[in-house]
Scaffold this motif. Structure first.
Motif, PDB file in Angstrom:
ATOM      1  N   TYR A   1       0.804  -1.212   0.000  1.00  0.00           N
ATOM      2  CA  TYR A   1       0.000   0.000   0.000  1.00  0.00           C
ATOM      3  C   TYR A   1       0.843   1.270   0.000  1.00  0.00           C
ATOM      4  O   TYR A   1       0.904   1.996  -0.988  1.00  0.00           O
ATOM      5  CB  TYR A   1      -0.949  -0.010   1.186  1.00  0.00           C
ATOM      6  N   VAL A   2       1.485   1.585   1.119  1.00  0.00           N
ATOM      7  CA  VAL A   2       2.173   2.865   1.213  1.00  0.00           C
ATOM      8  C   VAL A   2       3.451   2.881   0.382  1.00  0.00           C
ATOM      9  O   VAL A   2       3.947   3.953   0.032  1.00  0.00           O
ATOM     10  CB  VAL A   2       2.487   3.198   2.685  1.00  0.00           C
ATOM     11  N   ARG A   3       3.977   1.730   0.046  1.00  0.00           N
ATOM     12  CA  ARG A   3       5.221   1.703  -0.731  1.00  0.00           C
ATOM     13  C   ARG A   3       4.991   2.079  -2.190  1.00  0.00           C
ATOM     14  O   ARG A   3       5.898   2.592  -2.854  1.00  0.00           O
ATOM     15  CB  ARG A   3       5.863   0.315  -0.654  1.00  0.00           C
ATOM     16  N   TYR A   4       3.811   1.789  -2.702  1.00  0.00           N
ATOM     17  CA  TYR A   4       3.557   1.997  -4.123  1.00  0.00           C
ATOM     18  C   TYR A   4       2.352   2.877  -4.407  1.00  0.00           C
ATOM     19  O   TYR A   4       2.037   3.124  -5.559  1.00  0.00           O
ATOM     20  CB  TYR A   4       3.371   0.636  -4.824  1.00  0.00           C
TER      21      TYR A   4
ATOM     22  N   LEU B   1       8.740  15.701   9.646  1.00  0.00           N
ATOM     23  CA  LEU B   1       9.238  16.182   8.363  1.00  0.00           C
ATOM     24  C   LEU B   1      10.572  15.537   8.012  1.00  0.00           C
ATOM     25  O   LEU B   1      10.826  15.195   6.854  1.00  0.00           O
ATOM     26  CB  LEU B   1       9.383  17.708   8.402  1.00  0.00           C
ATOM     27  N   ALA B   2      11.432  15.384   9.012  1.00  0.00           N
ATOM     28  CA  ALA B   2      12.720  14.747   8.757  1.00  0.00           C
ATOM     29  C   ALA B   2      12.533  13.301   8.314  1.00  0.00           C
ATOM     30  O   ALA B   2      13.195  12.826   7.380  1.00  0.00           O
ATOM     31  CB  ALA B   2      13.577  14.817  10.017  1.00  0.00           C
ATOM     32  N   ARG B   3      11.626  12.582   8.960  1.00  0.00           N
ATOM     33  CA  ARG B   3      11.355  11.203   8.565  1.00  0.00           C
ATOM     34  C   ARG B   3      10.785  11.148   7.149  1.00  0.00           C
ATOM     35  O   ARG B   3      11.118  10.249   6.366  1.00  0.00           O
ATOM     36  CB  ARG B   3      10.375  10.562   9.540  1.00  0.00           C
ATOM     37  N   GLU B   4       9.934  12.110   6.833  1.00  0.00           N
ATOM     38  CA  GLU B   4       9.337  12.130   5.496  1.00  0.00           C
ATOM     39  C   GLU B   4      10.406  12.349   4.430  1.00  0.00           C
ATOM     40  O   GLU B   4      10.405  11.692   3.383  1.00  0.00           O
ATOM     41  CB  GLU B   4       8.285  13.224   5.415  1.00  0.00           C
ATOM     42  N   ARG B   5      11.343  13.267   4.682  1.00  0.00           N
ATOM     43  CA  ARG B   5      12.400  13.527   3.699  1.00  0.00           C
ATOM     44  C   ARG B   5      13.279  12.293   3.496  1.00  0.00           C
ATOM     45  O   ARG B   5      13.682  11.975   2.375  1.00  0.00           O
ATOM     46  CB  ARG B   5      13.248  14.728   4.152  1.00  0.00           C
ATOM     47  N   ILE B   6      13.564  11.604   4.578  1.00  0.00           N
ATOM     48  CA  ILE B   6      14.382  10.392   4.466  1.00  0.00           C
ATOM     49  C   ILE B   6      13.647   9.329   3.649  1.00  0.00           C
ATOM     50  O   ILE B   6      14.219   8.665   2.779  1.00  0.00           O
ATOM     51  CB  ILE B   6      14.735   9.855   5.870  1.00  0.00           C
ATOM     52  N   ALA B   7      12.348   9.175   3.912  1.00  0.00           N
ATOM     53  CA  ALA B   7      11.561   8.169   3.185  1.00  0.00           C
ATOM     54  C   ALA B   7      11.519   8.486   1.695  1.00  0.00           C
ATOM     55  O   ALA B   7      11.696   7.606   0.855  1.00  0.00           O
ATOM     56  CB  ALA B   7      10.156   8.093   3.766  1.00  0.00           C
ATOM     57  N   GLN B   8      11.286   9.765   1.343  1.00  0.00           N
ATOM     58  CA  GLN B   8      11.175  10.130  -0.075  1.00  0.00           C
ATOM     59  C   GLN B   8      12.507   9.994  -0.793  1.00  0.00           C
ATOM     60  O   GLN B   8      12.557   9.550  -1.943  1.00  0.00           O
ATOM     61  CB  GLN B   8      10.650  11.571  -0.192  1.00  0.00           C
ATOM     62  N   SER B   9      13.602  10.350  -0.126  1.00  0.00           N
ATOM     63  CA  SER B   9      14.909  10.260  -0.775  1.00  0.00           C
ATOM     64  C   SER B   9      15.377   8.816  -0.932  1.00  0.00           C
ATOM     65  O   SER B   9      16.176   8.507  -1.817  1.00  0.00           O
ATOM     66  CB  SER B   9      15.945  11.052   0.024  1.00  0.00           C
TER      67      SER B   9
ATOM     68  N   PRO C   1      12.066   0.639  -1.289  1.00  0.00           N
ATOM     69  CA  PRO C   1      10.633   0.954  -1.125  1.00  0.00           C
ATOM     70  C   PRO C   1      10.144   0.788   0.306  1.00  0.00           C
ATOM     71  O   PRO C   1       9.167   1.428   0.701  1.00  0.00           O
ATOM     72  CB  PRO C   1       9.954  -0.057  -2.058  1.00  0.00           C
ATOM     73  N   ALA C   2      10.839  -0.037   1.106  1.00  0.00           N
ATOM     74  CA  ALA C   2      10.408  -0.227   2.492  1.00  0.00           C
ATOM     75  C   ALA C   2      10.536   1.056   3.306  1.00  0.00           C
ATOM     76  O   ALA C   2       9.925   1.165   4.380  1.00  0.00           O
ATOM     77  CB  ALA C   2      11.221  -1.341   3.131  1.00  0.00           C
ATOM     78  N   ALA C   3      11.311   2.029   2.797  1.00  0.00           N
ATOM     79  CA  ALA C   3      11.425   3.298   3.518  1.00  0.00           C
ATOM     80  C   ALA C   3      10.094   4.026   3.596  1.00  0.00           C
ATOM     81  O   ALA C   3       9.865   4.836   4.511  1.00  0.00           O
ATOM     82  CB  ALA C   3      12.465   4.195   2.833  1.00  0.00           C
ATOM     83  N   MET C   4       9.193   3.716   2.659  1.00  0.00           N
ATOM     84  CA  MET C   4       7.881   4.366   2.656  1.00  0.00           C
ATOM     85  C   MET C   4       6.966   3.827   3.750  1.00  0.00           C
ATOM     86  O   MET C   4       5.855   4.326   3.921  1.00  0.00           O
ATOM     87  CB  MET C   4       7.218   4.189   1.298  1.00  0.00           C
ATOM     88  N   ASP C   5       7.425   2.817   4.480  1.00  0.00           N
ATOM     89  CA  ASP C   5       6.623   2.305   5.590  1.00  0.00           C
ATOM     90  C   ASP C   5       6.436   3.351   6.668  1.00  0.00           C
ATOM     91  O   ASP C   5       5.661   3.139   7.606  1.00  0.00           O
ATOM     92  CB  ASP C   5       7.275   1.054   6.179  1.00  0.00           C
ATOM     93  N   GLU C   6       7.159   4.459   6.566  1.00  0.00           N
ATOM     94  CA  GLU C   6       6.961   5.567   7.501  1.00  0.00           C
ATOM     95  C   GLU C   6       5.516   6.054   7.482  1.00  0.00           C
ATOM     96  O   GLU C   6       5.007   6.559   8.482  1.00  0.00           O
ATOM     97  CB  GLU C   6       7.897   6.725   7.125  1.00  0.00           C
ATOM     98  N   TYR C   7       4.833   5.877   6.317  1.00  0.00           N
ATOM     99  CA  TYR C   7       3.443   6.306   6.189  1.00  0.00           C
ATOM    100  C   TYR C   7       2.456   5.255   6.705  1.00  0.00           C
ATOM    101  O   TYR C   7       1.257   5.506   6.733  1.00  0.00           O
ATOM    102  CB  TYR C   7       3.100   6.606   4.729  1.00  0.00           C
ATOM    103  N   GLU C   8       2.960   4.072   7.051  1.00  0.00           N
ATOM    104  CA  GLU C   8       2.083   2.997   7.480  1.00  0.00           C
ATOM    105  C   GLU C   8       1.711   3.163   8.945  1.00  0.00           C
ATOM    106  O   GLU C   8       2.421   3.810   9.727  1.00  0.00           O
ATOM    107  CB  GLU C   8       2.789   1.649   7.258  1.00  0.00           C
ATOM    108  N   ILE C   9       0.552   2.574   9.314  1.00  0.00           N
ATOM    109  CA  ILE C   9       0.149   2.566  10.720  1.00  0.00           C
ATOM    110  C   ILE C   9       1.117   1.650  11.471  1.00  0.00           C
ATOM    111  O   ILE C   9       1.242   0.465  11.153  1.00  0.00           O
ATOM    112  CB  ILE C   9      -1.290   2.034  10.882  1.00  0.00           C
ATOM    113  N   ASN C  10       1.813   2.203  12.442  1.00  0.00           N
ATOM    114  CA  ASN C  10       2.791   1.432  13.203  1.00  0.00           C
ATOM    115  C   ASN C  10       2.241   1.189  14.598  1.00  0.00           C
ATOM    116  O   ASN C  10       2.321   2.049  15.479  1.00  0.00           O
ATOM    117  CB  ASN C  10       4.111   2.197  13.275  1.00  0.00           C
ATOM    118  N   ILE C  11       1.642   0.021  14.809  1.00  0.00           N
ATOM    119  CA  ILE C  11       0.978  -0.254  16.078  1.00  0.00           C
ATOM    120  C   ILE C  11       1.527  -1.520  16.696  1.00  0.00           C
ATOM    121  O   ILE C  11       2.091  -2.377  16.018  1.00  0.00           O
ATOM    122  CB  ILE C  11      -0.549  -0.390  15.888  1.00  0.00           C
ATOM    123  N   LYS C  12       1.344  -1.599  17.996  1.00  0.00           N
ATOM    124  CA  LYS C  12       1.802  -2.763  18.740  1.00  0.00           C
ATOM    125  C   LYS C  12       0.656  -3.737  18.908  1.00  0.00           C
ATOM    126  O   LYS C  12      -0.392  -3.380  19.426  1.00  0.00           O
ATOM    127  CB  LYS C  12       2.336  -2.319  20.108  1.00  0.00           C
TER     128      LYS C  12
END
Length: 952
Positions: free
Chosen positions: A477-480, A575-583, A589-600
């Protein structure tokens, strides 16, 4: 004497636009009031509009009158006079306006310019079918329709070259009428009005052109070239091609219509020129495409993809955009976006005589050239791979070999923003949609007018699988998803599904064609699709522009609300995490997991049972107490089995089959045995005289269902009795069960989320992509199965929560485990499709975040998740506005470039003394000039009006 101020009429568009804006504010209110009064007056007298059924009701009383006048047209007027010379009128023309009467001479002379009208002859009782050949009509080629003065007997048109029509004896009519008396020395002429026989005389002057060219210059396409006996009018060829484009009419069906138009009683006596129609239509189609693309004005021959139109709004260096080389920072503005897909309806059988096929435009249009493509397939290494993603039928079908088909389907590339097919990028599939096929299509698409463009985006329904091996050859999902990719704007990645509909019109007829003929038909259909997109691009971009303005406003408000509430230090971190993910996205592509729901994930029932057992062992508890957790877990499993059986019994109802009743009886027998064993062991764990915490009606819960199911399926009239095992209350302790109940609730909610996600994916893939009725039935069967699982786990959670409420839960449990409502079980676009538009208004149900560890230190995951998604959506809308404005300019530039190109060819034709070529070039140049003017005016007015509206 003038009654108002005199106005000078505007001389150009700019003056007209200024005048319109000047008068708009002063006159709009007056016009509106006058129209409102007129509308109110109309409403008082009659309905403001009428439906088609209203018109039918009005016609019913007139039906008898209409029928009477229809029959009156069968008889001649009482005087029966020729409407030209007033002599005795014996012929009636059915195609002339008003069906006038003619004498023989006037009928012949009047129809020299209309030789394909049908006439009827008065026989004293009624008009019977006749033809213009019987009144002596002769078509003369040249000399303004008059007989050639040099005509001799040496030019006999009716010798050889085409075989005679052979009729079986039983096909010959036992009647003698003019319709069935073919004249000697007549030519078969197929027109859109039917099949005609007329005498044709050519020009026999010494400098006369060959017969086939004389016929062609008079609007007839000869079926042969030495001494043709059959010709097709340009009108019938154009009509057939248009019917084929819009209605998918095959040559057989079209010619069958001409048979019936010629003779309704004896259509089998009409000359059969079906095969000639198929072949001549191919020739005519090729000539028209060559003419449209300017190759009648050039000495060279077309090369790869040059007989195909492309998108006017996509950036094409040297055509509608000039790249200076300094666009590195803004390269996203000049991105070429591609969507890739396969069409499984475009099958093709093995040709009967592949060695005897004639190719007219191999690789010149949208279908790739056969030789290079064949060489690629022979050299490419095909990895047989099953998809690791759910429901990707395209990849999984790649291993299905179909021996009776030369091609199992087609696939290719279109521009993702506007839905125009890319020239020379459509390929045939031999064994389903394999990556080696789509590799070739994408490589060809990336070479079409992309000099200087360094960035491309691809949309593919199996992109997460495809991109695994693209360079070297499920967290999709968030990767593509395009919502999270910078510089992409707002794109519908499914636009190619809409393009297949037009090709599917001709797919059945093209299935058995020869390979060249089939590809020519597909090329023509795709070229027409792009042409329609081109002439409607102004309207498409104007609609997009309005949508973008609204999208920017709505997404901006949604983001501002979240941004104002978010802490400043958190926003800097996000914002810093977003820039790292986009770059890092391209390489990882796993860097885009920053946009995913990260739950325990919350502990399951098994994890809690294991913890309780370990705690009992650590305390050295008595054996009966150490096994109580296992015993309670068994009881919870029995409860779940009871609910599952209750769902099945109620769904089956009283009218179930013998097989269903037998299956239910076996399940009841097994369940009763489990309950008996569990009850006996209760004495060990609870002692004698234990009290059950259940009431007899606790298991009579409502079976939850989704809104897209029919509630009648869950009938209340089922074959269930009071002592049925599914309704038997089992003994469970109140003081030891809370922890395991929580685990049971967590498991139920976890399974509920999984099945709701599966349902969303099924709707996006299997259901939407199902073409045939069999595939649709299979897809809905899968959806029904998933829906039953949703209902089961929803019912288990409802039962579990009901028991938890009896155990006096704390405030934390009450906040975490909320009631489950039916409307919360609807699949959400935010879950099923992160690309879906309008997600700023989508809110997920509470159970999608119930697995968060509420007692943990990190409480900001929810804010970060929504903030990043809202920011991404706002940024995409802002990018879309920039792109749409650029596309408006590129569309206008494309039309100007085409107009200039045709204007230059017109001048060259005049210099070469080719007046026909010059006239056609001038007409084409004017068409593109008008498209450019219309687009520029519409774009400018739209932006001005919206800017003025925004200022107000």
């Amino acid at each position: 004497m003038p009654t108002g101020p005199c106005l000078t009429l505007p001389q150009n568009h700019q003056q007209f636009s200024l005048l319109r804006h000047h008068l708009l504010g002063k006159t709009f209110l007056t016009i509106l009031m006058s129209k409102t009064k007129a509308h109110l007056s109309l409403c008082n007298s009659q309905k403001p509009w009428q439906s088609q059924n209203d018109y039918l009701r009005q016609w019913l009383p007139r039906q008898e009158s209409y029928l009477h006048h229809l029959l009156d047209r069968e008889a001649p007027p009482e005087d029966r006079r020729c409407f030209i010379c007033n002599q005795d009128g014996v012929y009636k023309c059915q195609d002339c306006l008003g069906e006038p009467l003619y004498c023989t001479g006037c009928c012949r002379s009047h129809h020299r310019s209309n030789p394909f009208h049908w006439i009827s002859q008065w026989n004293g009782q009624f008009f019977e079918r006749s033809c213009l050949a019987h009144v002596g009509l002769i078509l003369h080629l040249g000399h303004d329709g008059k007989q050639c003065p040099a005509l001799t007997d040496r030019c006999n048109l009716f010798e050889e070259d085409e075989p005679e029509d052979q009729l079986e004896p039983e096909d010959l009519p036992f009647v003698s009428r003019p319709e069935f008396q073919p004249k000697e020395n007549t030519m078969v002429i197929i027109d859109k009005s039917g099949v005609h026989r007329l005498e044709v005389q050519c020009c026999d002057c010494p400098n006369a052109m060959s017969l086939d060219i004389q016929l062609f210059r008079h609007g007839f396409f000869p079926a042969s070239f030495n001494r043709p006996k059959t010709v097709f009018t340009f009108g019938v060829l154009n009509d057939f091609l248009l019917d084929n484009l819009e209605c998918g009419t095959s040559a057989m069906n079209y010619y069958s219509k001409l048979w019936r138009m010629t003779s309704s009683m004896f259509p089998h006596l009409v000359p059969d020129r079906y095969r000639e129609l198929m072949r001549v239509a191919r020739q005519w189609r090729q000539l028209k495409i060559m003419k449209w693309h300017g190759f009648g004005h050039r000495s060279d021959t077309p090369s790869t993809g040059e007989l195909a139109l492309f998108c006017p709004a996509c950036p094409q260096p040297g055509i509608n955009v000039l790249l200076s080389g300094d666009e590195s920072l803004d390269d996203w503005k000049f991105t070429r976006s591609f969507v890739m897909d396969g069409n499984f309806k475009a099958e093709h059988l093995h040709p009967i005589k592949p060695f005897d096929e004639v190719w007219l435009s191999d690789g010149l249009g949208f279908m790739v050239g056969k030789d290079r493509y064949k060489m690629h397939l022979e050299e490419a290494a095909d990895t047989v791979e099953k998809s690791s993603c759910n429901n990707h039928r395209a990849v999984n079908q790649a291993n299905a070999s179909r021996h009776k088909l030369e091609s199992t389907s087609i696939g290719g590339v279109a521009c993702a923003r506007h839905g125009c097919f890319v020239p020379h990028s459509m390929v045939d599939f031999q064994k389903g949609e394999r990556q080696m096929n789509m590799d070739y299509a994408l490589c060809e698409a990336s070479q079409h007018n992309m000099e200087g463009i360094t960035r491309a985006i691809t949309f593919y329904d199996i992109n997460c699988q495809y991109n695994k091996h693209l360079r070297v050859r499920d967290s999709c999902y968030v990767r593509y998803a395009s919502n999270f990719i910078e510089g992409i704007g707002r794109i519908d990645g499914e636009i190619m599904e809409t393009l297949w509909a037009r090709l599917n019109l001709i797919s059945p007829a093209a299935r058995g064609m020869s390979s060249p003929h089939r590809k020519e038909c597909l090329d023509y259909q795709m070229n027409d699709s792009n042409f329609c997109k081109m002439i409607r691009m102004k309207r498409t971009l104007c609609r997009k522009y309005k949508l973008v303005r609204n999208g920017i406003a709505e997404s901006g408000k949604a983001f501002d609300r979240l941004d104002e509430a978010a802490p400043a230090h958190s926003k800097m971190e996000w914002l810093a995490r977003e820039r790292i993910a986009q770059s890092s996205r391209l390489n990882d592509p796993a860097a885009m997991d920053e946009y995913e729901i990260n739950i325990k994930k919350a502990p399951s029932k098994k994890e809690i049972e294991l913890r309780l057992l370990e705690e009992s062992n650590a305390r050295n508890a008595a054996p009966s107490r150490r096994s109580v957790a296992m015993w309670i877990s068994t009881g919870l499993a029995i409860e779940e089995a009871q609910i599952a059986l209750l769902v099945e019994v109620r769904r089956a109802g009283r009218r179930c089959t013998e097989t269903q009743r037998l299956d239910i009886a076996r399940q009841r027998d097994r369940l009763q045995g489990q309950i008996d064993g569990f009850t006996r062991s209760a004495l060990t764990h609870l002692g004698e005289g234990f009290d059950a915490d259940d009431e007899p009606d606790d298991l009579n819960i409502d079976i939850l269902d989704d809104l897209d199911d029919d509630p009648a399926e869950f009938t209340e009239t089922s074959d269930t009795w009071t002592n049925s095992p599914e309704l038997t209350v089992i003994p469970l302790p109140s003081n030891l069960g809370m922890s395991l109940r929580e685990g049971q609730a967590n498991d139920a909610l976890h399974n509920l989320r999984i099945h709701l996600c599966n349902k969303a994916i099924l709707f996006r893939t299997t259901v939407r992509q199902a073409k045939s009725q069999a595939l649709k039935t299979r897809a809905w069967s899968q959806v029904t199965s998933v829906q039953q699982a949703v209902s089961l786990h929803a019912s288990i959670y409802t039962k579990t929560r009901k028991q938890m409420m009896k155990l006096e839960p704390g405030q934390e449990q009450l906040q975490k485990y909320k009631p489950l409502l039916r409307e919360q079980l609807k699949i959400s676009t935010a879950v099923g499709d992160p690309n879906a538009r309008g997600q700023q208004n989508e809110s997920l149900a509470w159970f999608w975040s119930v697995e968060v560890d509420l007692g943990g230190p990190d409480q900001s995951w929810n804010e970060e998740f929504h903030w990043l998604w809202a920011k991404a959506l706002r940024d995409r809308w802002r990018e879309e506005l920039i792109l749409v404005k650029l596309e408006m300019d590129w569309t206008h530039n494309f039309f100007l470039w085409k107009a200039t190109q045709w204007g230059d060819q017109m001048q060259e034709s005049l210099d070469k003394r080719l007046p026909g070529h010059a006239c056609y070039s001038g007409r084409q140049s004017q068409m593109y000039s008008l498209l450019a003017q219309d687009a520029q005016a519409a774009f400018q007015d739209l932006q001005n009006v919206l800017i003025e509206a925004g200022d107000e």
